[in-house]
Design a protein around this motif. Structure first.
Motif, mmCIF file in Angstrom:
data_model
loop_
_atom_site.group_PDB
_atom_site.id
_atom_site.type_symbol
_atom_site.label_atom_id
_atom_site.label_comp_id
_atom_site.label_asym_id
_atom_site.label_seq_id
_atom_site.Cartn_x
_atom_site.Cartn_y
_atom_site.Cartn_z
ATOM 1 N N PRO A 103 0.971 20.369 22.947
ATOM 2 C CA PRO A 103 1.326 20.594 21.537
ATOM 3 C C PRO A 103 0.162 20.333 20.582
ATOM 4 C CG PRO A 103 3.091 19.423 22.644
ATOM 5 C CD PRO A 103 1.930 19.445 23.603
ATOM 6 N N LEU A 104 -0.704 19.385 20.922
ATOM 7 C CA LEU A 104 -1.882 19.113 20.089
ATOM 8 C C LEU A 104 -2.831 20.304 20.095
ATOM 9 C CD1 LEU A 104 -3.906 17.384 18.480
ATOM 10 C CD2 LEU A 104 -4.689 16.452 20.682
ATOM 11 N N SER A 105 -3.146 20.818 21.281
ATOM 12 C CA SER A 105 -4.069 21.955 21.344
ATOM 13 C C SER A 105 -3.471 23.170 20.652
ATOM 14 C CB SER A 105 -4.430 22.282 22.794
ATOM 15 O OG SER A 105 -3.294 22.653 23.545
ATOM 16 N N HIS A 106 -2.157 23.333 20.749
ATOM 17 C CA HIS A 106 -1.499 24.445 20.072
ATOM 18 C C HIS A 106 -1.627 24.298 18.549
ATOM 19 C CE1 HIS A 106 1.425 27.755 19.763
ATOM 20 N NE2 HIS A 106 1.892 27.109 18.730
ATOM 21 N N LEU A 107 -1.437 23.100 18.058
ATOM 22 C CA LEU A 107 -1.539 22.874 16.617
ATOM 23 C C LEU A 107 -2.968 23.091 16.123
ATOM 24 C CD1 LEU A 107 -0.031 21.951 14.024
ATOM 25 C CD2 LEU A 107 -0.892 19.663 14.512
ATOM 26 N N VAL A 108 -3.953 22.592 16.877
ATOM 27 C CA VAL A 108 -5.352 22.769 16.485
ATOM 28 C C VAL A 108 -5.706 24.253 16.490
ATOM 29 C CG1 VAL A 108 -7.745 22.345 17.180
ATOM 30 C CG2 VAL A 108 -6.089 20.470 17.193
ATOM 31 N N TYR A 109 -5.263 24.981 17.501
ATOM 32 C CA TYR A 109 -5.475 26.426 17.524
ATOM 33 C C TYR A 109 -4.840 27.080 16.299
ATOM 34 C CZ TYR A 109 -7.404 27.219 22.253
ATOM 35 O OH TYR A 109 -8.219 27.289 23.350
ATOM 36 N N SER A 110 -3.656 26.636 15.950
ATOM 37 C CA SER A 110 -2.956 27.225 14.807
ATOM 38 C C SER A 110 -3.699 26.951 13.507
ATOM 39 C CB SER A 110 -1.524 26.679 14.724
ATOM 40 O OG SER A 110 -0.768 27.062 15.844
ATOM 41 N N GLN A 127 -12.551 33.733 19.549
ATOM 42 C CA GLN A 127 -11.218 34.036 20.055
ATOM 43 C C GLN A 127 -10.629 32.788 20.695
ATOM 44 O OE1 GLN A 127 -11.110 36.873 23.294
ATOM 45 N NE2 GLN A 127 -12.960 36.047 24.246
ATOM 46 N N LEU A 128 -9.310 32.741 20.749
ATOM 47 C CA LEU A 128 -8.575 31.622 21.320
ATOM 48 C C LEU A 128 -7.853 32.104 22.565
ATOM 49 C CD1 LEU A 128 -6.947 30.380 17.975
ATOM 50 C CD2 LEU A 128 -9.159 29.690 18.938
ATOM 51 N N ILE A 129 -7.962 31.353 23.643
ATOM 52 C CA ILE A 129 -7.254 31.691 24.880
ATOM 53 C C ILE A 129 -6.502 30.460 25.363
ATOM 54 C CG2 ILE A 129 -7.467 32.391 27.291
ATOM 55 C CD1 ILE A 129 -9.849 34.066 26.563
ATOM 56 N N SER A 130 -5.207 30.627 25.591
ATOM 57 C CA SER A 130 -4.369 29.572 26.149
ATOM 58 C C SER A 130 -3.942 30.003 27.551
ATOM 59 C CB SER A 130 -3.128 29.343 25.278
ATOM 60 O OG SER A 130 -3.481 28.815 24.016
#
Length: 255
Positions: A103-110, A127-130
């Motif tokens: 969830p932290l990495s998702h928020l930082v990406y957002s 670019q962002l890749i998850s």
């Protein structure tokens, strides 16, 4: 965009996991969630990030190639995706209940996605890749739901043309891709090549719970497929990541 970054964490958490589970240290649902010390990425930095161009980022190694599956069910190669872009690559799974993990990495990406709407330099070059490490659950169809939740509104498409500048307000869009694999066997060499430890958690009955013990790692990869930084929980903050990308862009321009 459909979901502003301030709501991105709740979108990600609510996607699969009750909030009470997320806030528990042991991952079990509790009536009274324990207090967790949130990582720096959730708020403002308590120190000034190094100024762009005032430092250098040495090469830490080469980014290995891999075959993954995108949200359309198509096989894609890491090196094909990395070409011509600076890439932030994180390993995650949608059922993660560690608030200082996926969830932290998702928020930082957002947050980076939001910043890029006002910064064409970032939108055009980053670019962002998850990459999911839970292929049994994170199927292309499942990840498509999350990808649609983070895509931009009707003014821009989230995908190959996500970097199209919009006329109204000169807003820009960054490309954010979700990837998975077809099996654990296909996933294993990818995790090994990137040093990403992932251990399935088992319950008291010995059965897997669907959760994983893992260390948060986000890779900054340059267009020449070189790893230029690896971020842990303590340094995963959008201010630091953006400054690192801009520092690398200055390095490229100076060549």
């Amino acid at each position: 965009m459909k979901y502003p970054y301030k709501a991105a964490l709740s979108v990600f958490i609510g996607f699969m996991t009750p909030l009470s589970e997320v806030l528990s240290f042991d991952g079990a649902a509790t009536a009274s969630p324990e207090t967790i010390l949130l990582a720096p990425g959730y708020g403002e930095l308590n120190f000034e990030a190094p100024k762009v161009g005032s430092y250098s980022l040495p090469t830490l190694g080469n980014a290995k190639n891999a075959t993954a599956i995108n949200t359309d069910g198509e096989a894609v190669e890491y090196h094909d995706l990395f070409k011509g872009k600076y890439t932030l690559l994180n390993f995650m799974y949608t059922r993660c209940n560690d608030v200082n993990g996926c969830p932290l990495s998702h928020l930082v990406y957002s947050k980076i996605e939001d910043l890029a709407t006002r910064d064409p330099l970032i939108a055009e070059n980053l670019q962002l890749i998850s990459m999911s490490f839970d292929p049994k659950f994170d199927t292309p169809q499942q990840l498509k739901l999350l990808e649609n939740g983070t895509e931009h509104d009707d003014h821009a498409q989230h995908g190959d043309h996500a970097n199209h500048a919009m006329n109204e307000g000169e807003s820009y869009a960054i490309n954010w891709k979700y990837l998975t694999t077809l099996s654990d066997e296909q996933l294993a060499p990818i995790l090994e090549n990137y040093g990403q430890s992932v251990i399935p958690q088992a319950g008291e009955d010995g059965e897997e719970t669907g959760n994983f013990s893992h260390i948060l790692r986000v890779f900054l990869i340059d267009p020449e497929m070189r790893i230029r930084n690896i971020y842990s929980v303590d340094f995963l903050h959008p201010d630091i990541l953006i400054n690192d990308v801009k520092t690398l862009l200055q390095e490229f321009d100076a060549k």
